[in-house]
Design an enzyme around this catalytic site. Structure first.
Site, mmCIF file in Angstrom:
data_model
loop_
_atom_site.group_PDB
_atom_site.id
_atom_site.type_symbol
_atom_site.label_atom_id
_atom_site.label_comp_id
_atom_site.label_asym_id
_atom_site.label_seq_id
_atom_site.Cartn_x
_atom_site.Cartn_y
_atom_site.Cartn_z
ATOM 1 N N GLY A 9 2.338 2.325 -2.280
ATOM 2 C CA GLY A 9 1.840 3.680 -2.489
ATOM 3 C C GLY A 9 0.330 3.672 -2.579
ATOM 4 N N CYS A 10 -0.208 4.605 -3.303
ATOM 5 C CA CYS A 10 -1.656 4.732 -3.452
ATOM 6 C C CYS A 10 -2.221 3.490 -4.136
ATOM 7 C CB CYS A 10 -1.980 5.968 -4.283
ATOM 8 S SG CYS A 10 -3.734 6.176 -4.626
#
Length: 175
Positions: A9-10
């Protein structure tokens, strides 16, 4: 020292969590797995470069075992989500582990098996060779510490940091 390149993810969340662990000596947010040389954040965000947002986590395996680094990875993101983490959607947010040696591949494969025992459903984390790693722009490095009140950090990163602190308390550095 060892370095693992991980995508979950981020990169702000991964960066925030790994910086709290005793034995981690460096965390660099960046991009890998794509076709465009030296991509910018804006390019990666389009999802058209093939890159994932990643962190390169350098650690001392005599202080924190490699398996712990990998188990933290599978604790702080949902490895069942294909090309996304929560509201972050696109291949740049995929779950992936980029290995640089046969030994790393074996460690990564074993960690995927452990993760499958923890999560209901199919783990979709890719285990793929590391291609060129590009450091993200300076403002992405240690983003959480520099921007603790930022909305995304408060809503997404803080719960992940707290979850890892609870599950891996013996490896957390003093604040």
């Amino acid at each position: 020292m060892q370095t693992f390149v991980l995508a979950g993810g981020c990169f702000w969340c991964l960066d925030a969590v790994y910086r709290t662990l005793h034995g981690v000596t460096d965390v660099v947010s960046g991009y890998t797995g794509g076709e465009v040389p030296n991509p910018s954040y804006e390019q990666v965000c389009t999802g058209r470069t093939g890159h994932a947002e990643v962190v390169a986590v350098t650690f001392d395996p005599d202080v924190i075992p490699a398996d712990v680094i990998l188990d933290v990875f599978f604790t702080l993101h949902d490895p069942r989500q294909l090309n996304r983490q929560g509201n972050d959607v696109g291949t740049q947010y995929r779950s992936a582990m980029f290995y640089s040696s046969p030994e790393q591949k074996a460690l990564f494969d074993a960690s995927v098996v452990r993760a499958a025992d923890l999560w209901d459903g199919t783990v979709v984390t890719e285990v793929v060779p590391l291609t060129e790693f590009f450091s993200a722009e300076e403002y992405h490095q240690d983003f959480f510490a520099k921007n603790p009140g930022q909305g995304y950090c408060m809503a997404v990163a803080v719960p992940k940091v707290n979850k890892v602190r609870k599950s891996f308390a013996q490896y957390i550095t003093a604040a």
